[in-house]
Write an enzyme that holds these catalytic residues in place. Structure first.
Site, PDB file in Angstrom:
ATOM      1  CB  CYS A  55      -0.899  -0.011   1.234  1.00 60.22           C
ATOM      2  SG  CYS A  55      -1.735   1.541   1.566  1.00 60.22           S
ATOM      3  CB  CYS A  58       0.926   1.182   4.332  1.00 67.99           C
ATOM      4  SG  CYS A  58      -0.797   0.693   4.575  1.00 67.99           S
TER       5      CYS A  58
END
Length: 146
Positions: A55, A58
Site C-alpha cells: 500500500c 502505508c
C-alpha cells in the site's frame, strides 16, 4: 597518548552510543495467534495500525508508527501494535478492515474508535491518550454497576 588510551577511547565512544541503539520503540506485531489475547488485556488500550506492505499510503507513513511507539514508551496502560493484513488476513477480516492504513483503538478487548485525524505523532498521541482515558472511565463505571 599511550597505546592503551588510544584503544580505550574509541571503545568508550562506542559504548556511549549503545544505549541509543538498544532503546527501540515498542511496536508489537500482532498475528492471528496473538491478536485476541493481547487486545483483551485488562485495563490496557491497544492502538493498532492495520496495513499491507504494498500500500502506497502505508509506505508513506515511513517511521511514524515507530516514532509513536517511542513517544508512548513508559505509558503502561497504552500499547502500540501493528497487523500486516497480507499475512494476518484473518485478523483484518474479523475486525472488518476495508482500507489501508486503518488505525483502531481497543480497550479491554472492545473496539473504542477508529482514528481519522492528522498523521503525525502529536495528533496520534493526543487521540490515543484522550480516548484511553474515556474508555477507562467507562470501564470503571461499568465495573461499579456490577
Amino acid at each position: 597518548m599511550t597505546l592503551g588510551a588510544r584503544l580505550v577511547a574509541p571503545m568508550i565512544i562506542l559504548l556511549l552510543f549503545i544505549p541509543i541503539e538498544l532503546v527501540k520503540a515498542e511496536v508489537i506485531t500482532l498475528t492471528p495467534e496473538t491478536f485476541s489475547d493481547k487486545i483483551k488485556e485488562k485495563d490496557t488500550a491497544w492502538f493498532v495500525k492495520f496495513c499491507v506492505p504494498w500500500c502506497k499510503h502505508c509506505k508513506k507513513l515511513g517511521n511514524l508508527w515507530e516514532d509513536l511507539g517511542k513517544a508512548m514508551e513508559g505509558d503502561d496502560e497504552i500499547e502500540v501494535g501493528e497487523v500486516d493484513c497480507g499475512t494476518s488476513r484473518a485478523v483484518c477480516t474479523k475486525v472488518e478492515i476495508h482500507s489501508y492504513p486503518t488505525f483502531m483503538l481497543f480497550y479491554n478487548g472492545e473496539e473504542v474508535s477508529k482514528y481519522k485525524g492528522k498523521r503525525d505523532v502529536e495528533s496520534l498521541k493526543a487521540f490515543v491518550v484522550e480516548e484511553t482515558e474515556k474508555a477507562a472511565e467507562k470501564a470503571q463505571l461499568e465495573d461499579k454497576e456490577l
